[in-house]
Design an enzyme around this catalytic site. Structure first.
Site, PDB file in Angstrom:
ATOM      1  N   HIS A  82     103.382 -39.791 -25.016  1.00 29.87           N
ATOM      2  CA  HIS A  82     103.474 -38.339 -24.855  1.00 29.87           C
ATOM      3  C   HIS A  82     102.088 -37.747 -25.045  1.00 29.87           C
ATOM      4  O   HIS A  82     101.409 -38.056 -26.029  1.00 29.87           O
ATOM      5  CB  HIS A  82     104.433 -37.728 -25.888  1.00 29.87           C
ATOM      6  CG  HIS A  82     104.544 -36.238 -25.751  1.00 29.87           C
ATOM      7  ND1 HIS A  82     105.410 -35.641 -24.857  1.00 29.87           N
ATOM      8  CD2 HIS A  82     103.861 -35.233 -26.342  1.00 29.87           C
ATOM      9  CE1 HIS A  82     105.268 -34.330 -24.926  1.00 29.87           C
ATOM     10  NE2 HIS A  82     104.330 -34.052 -25.814  1.00 29.87           N
ATOM     11  N   ASP A 161     116.063 -28.357 -27.037  1.00 32.89           N
ATOM     12  CA  ASP A 161     114.625 -28.108 -26.855  1.00 32.89           C
ATOM     13  C   ASP A 161     114.373 -27.268 -25.616  1.00 32.89           C
ATOM     14  O   ASP A 161     113.531 -26.378 -25.642  1.00 32.89           O
ATOM     15  CB  ASP A 161     113.836 -29.421 -26.779  1.00 32.89           C
ATOM     16  CG  ASP A 161     112.339 -29.130 -26.640  1.00 32.89           C
ATOM     17  OD1 ASP A 161     111.797 -28.457 -27.548  1.00 32.89           O
ATOM     18  OD2 ASP A 161     111.728 -29.516 -25.636  1.00 32.89           O
ATOM     19  N   ARG A 168     110.761 -19.751 -27.496  1.00 28.48           N
ATOM     20  CA  ARG A 168     109.496 -19.764 -28.254  1.00 28.48           C
ATOM     21  C   ARG A 168     108.347 -19.244 -27.402  1.00 28.48           C
ATOM     22  O   ARG A 168     107.462 -18.538 -27.882  1.00 28.48           O
ATOM     23  CB  ARG A 168     109.197 -21.186 -28.748  1.00 28.48           C
ATOM     24  CG  ARG A 168     110.125 -21.604 -29.866  1.00 28.48           C
ATOM     25  CD  ARG A 168     110.003 -23.090 -30.153  1.00 28.48           C
ATOM     26  NE  ARG A 168     108.660 -23.461 -30.542  1.00 28.48           N
ATOM     27  CZ  ARG A 168     108.114 -24.661 -30.307  1.00 28.48           C
ATOM     28  NH1 ARG A 168     108.797 -25.602 -29.693  1.00 28.48           N
ATOM     29  NH2 ARG A 168     106.894 -24.917 -30.706  1.00 28.48           N
ATOM     30  N   SER A 183     110.151 -30.417 -31.499  1.00 25.64           N
ATOM     31  CA  SER A 183     110.288 -30.300 -30.043  1.00 25.64           C
ATOM     32  C   SER A 183     109.849 -31.596 -29.365  1.00 25.64           C
ATOM     33  O   SER A 183     110.558 -32.162 -28.532  1.00 25.64           O
ATOM     34  CB  SER A 183     109.444 -29.115 -29.566  1.00 25.64           C
ATOM     35  OG  SER A 183     109.214 -29.163 -28.190  1.00 25.64           O
ATOM     36  N   LYS A 187     112.549 -34.849 -28.022  1.00 29.45           N
ATOM     37  CA  LYS A 187     112.561 -35.274 -26.603  1.00 29.45           C
ATOM     38  C   LYS A 187     112.292 -36.770 -26.490  1.00 29.45           C
ATOM     39  O   LYS A 187     112.887 -37.467 -25.689  1.00 29.45           O
ATOM     40  CB  LYS A 187     111.434 -34.566 -25.844  1.00 29.45           C
ATOM     41  CG  LYS A 187     111.756 -33.164 -25.415  1.00 29.45           C
ATOM     42  CD  LYS A 187     110.761 -32.680 -24.367  1.00 29.45           C
ATOM     43  CE  LYS A 187     109.419 -32.288 -24.933  1.00 29.45           C
ATOM     44  NZ  LYS A 187     109.300 -30.920 -25.404  1.00 29.45           N
TER      45      LYS A 187
END
Ligand code: URA
Length: 434
Positions: A82, A161, A168, A183, A187
């Site tokens: 990520h 999320d 957000r 978050s 995921k």
């Protein structure tokens, strides 16, 4: 339980129980807790923070709000990466086939670009025919067969999320360490890979502007990874200037192809090698330092290229376009920006270049906007480049017929100069492990 009482407790800085966090997340996803109450709760978290235990509970409630992707059809070691997002970040396009060349599988759910950063899906869609709408079953089959599969993230995975992030974004509550960690990790943990590496970008074009904040994020995220039994590591990488020289979808695919053929930019190779060694180390139980030379050699010799070609073909992409990148989308106009003076470049502000690429057509201002796959910025000078007056500093690619900007000022405004030679610092700033 009433949402209003829980919001008040968090507002007053109290610690919430597992059940209270679960009540809010489940209620929000079901529609029982309205947006305005969730927004107030998110703002209270922004102001008051969360303990590690609360962050883990929030992560768990978010994971369990949707489908778990078990990846049982994949028989290889499954790895995921990520990135916290940057400019010119085409790392996935290089890293995934590189890992596949070592026998790993990289089944990835990815997103689109928004704001000044690009998204992997948009980049891949600049390859004619490439399909990103794979079902989870197809994702697993493709990853098992060729070692890489990338699909659009599904709303059935971590719906909490999807909905919380949208709130957000418009309530100034993105900037909160526990919310960011929950978050990202929810995921990632919803997809049951064997190991995860986080590419935590640091600098002007990144989410985290200081190494201290990036380190703090990495430490908290890794603790959550440990709590869920997922081997996780983090590599902190510089994002003061864009990664590589290309910013924009098809331009970045071209640069990724060059990297896979062994002649890409050094900073991109450095990041890909660092991330790959972390994941290989998780599979092989060997120290990353022992693996680095082999990984670097694999990339430099073009050893991952056949995996890239098989992957693109398997997802419907036109292989002729990656074998001959002149077939990739290209913009109709090229605007050269030249150096007004001689000197040494000592800064290329990533955020400004990302924004410029977006205005040229490479990004979206709103989710529903069409993007121009050929548009973007090609940098011919980066930090450390010695340039002479009149040299080309950047080539702008666009299909815009009129010029909303003074392009030259936009490019020059992103650059800093000095007189003395400069050796650029490393792109990999450090590693954090569990
Ligand atoms: N990226 C995410 O996916 N979530 C955040 O909260 C911030 C960055």
């Amino acid at each position: 339980m009433r949402a209003v009482d829980l919001i008040a407790r968090k507002r007053d800085g109290e610690e919430m129980s597992t059940e209270e966090i679960r009540f809010l997340v489940d209620g929000f996803v079901r529609g029982d807790v309205p947006d305005y109450q969730m927004s107030a709760f998110l703002m209270a978290v922004c102001c008051r923070g969360m303990t590690q235990r609360e962050t883990a509970d929030l992560t768990r409630a978010m994971i369990e709000s949707g489908e778990r992707v078990t990846l049982t059809r994949i028989h290889r070691f499954k790895a995921d990466k990520h990135s916290t997002g940057g400019v010119g970040d085409k790392t996935t396009l290089v890293l995934a086939p590189l890992l596949a060349s070592f026998g790993l599988a990289v089944p990835k759910l990815s997103g689109r670009g928004l704001g000044h950063t690009g998204g992997t899906l948009d980049k891949l869609e600049s390859i004619p025919g490439f399909r990103t709408d794979l079902s989870i079953r197809e994702l697993e089959e493709v990853a098992d067969e060729v070692g890489v599969a990338v699909a659009a993230s599904s709303e059935s995975v971590d719906p909490a999320d999807h909905e919380m992030y949208a709130l957000r974004d418009v309530t100034a509550t993105v900037d909160s360490l526990p919310l960011i960690v929950a978050s990202i990790m929810s995921k990632k943990l919803a997809i049951e890979n064997d190991a995860l590496v986080l590419d935590v970008k640091v600098g002007d074009g990144a989410f985290f502007c200081s190494e201290r904040d990036a380190h703090e994020f990495a430490k908290t995220a890794l603790a959550i990874g440990s709590e869920f039994g997922r081997p996780t590591s983090a590599v902190l990488t510089a994002m003061e200037q864009p990664l590589g020289c290309a910013v924009g979808n098809a331009l970045e695919v071209r640069e990724a192809i060059a990297a896979l053929q062994g002649h890409g930019p050094e900073d991109l190779a450095e990041v890909c090698v660092a991330l790959a060694t972390q994941l290989l180390s998780a599979r092989d139980h060997r120290a990353p330092d022992e693996l680095r030379d082999e990984v670097r050699e694999r990339l430099a010799s073009g050893g991952a290229w056949p995996c890239f070609v098989r992957w693109i073909e398997r997802q419907g992409g036109d292989v002729r376009a990656v074998e001959d990148p002149s077939r990739l989308p290209a913009a109709g106009r090229r605007i050269e920006v030249r150096a007004p003076r001689s000197g040494v470049i000592c800064g290329v502000r990533a955020r400004a270049i990302g924004h410029l690429a977006q205005v040229l057509g490479a990004g979206r201002a709103r989710k529903e906007d069409e993007i121009d796959l050929g548009a973007g910025v090609e940098l011919r000078a980066k930090v450390g480049s010695e340039v002479r007056e009149g040299d080309v500093l950047a080539v702008l690619h666009t299909n815009l017929r009129s010029d909303p900007y003074d392009w030259e000022s936009a490019v020059l405004g992103a650059l800093s100069w000095r007189e003395e030679p400069l050796t650029p610092g490393p792109t990999v700033l450090g590693t954090v492990t569990q």
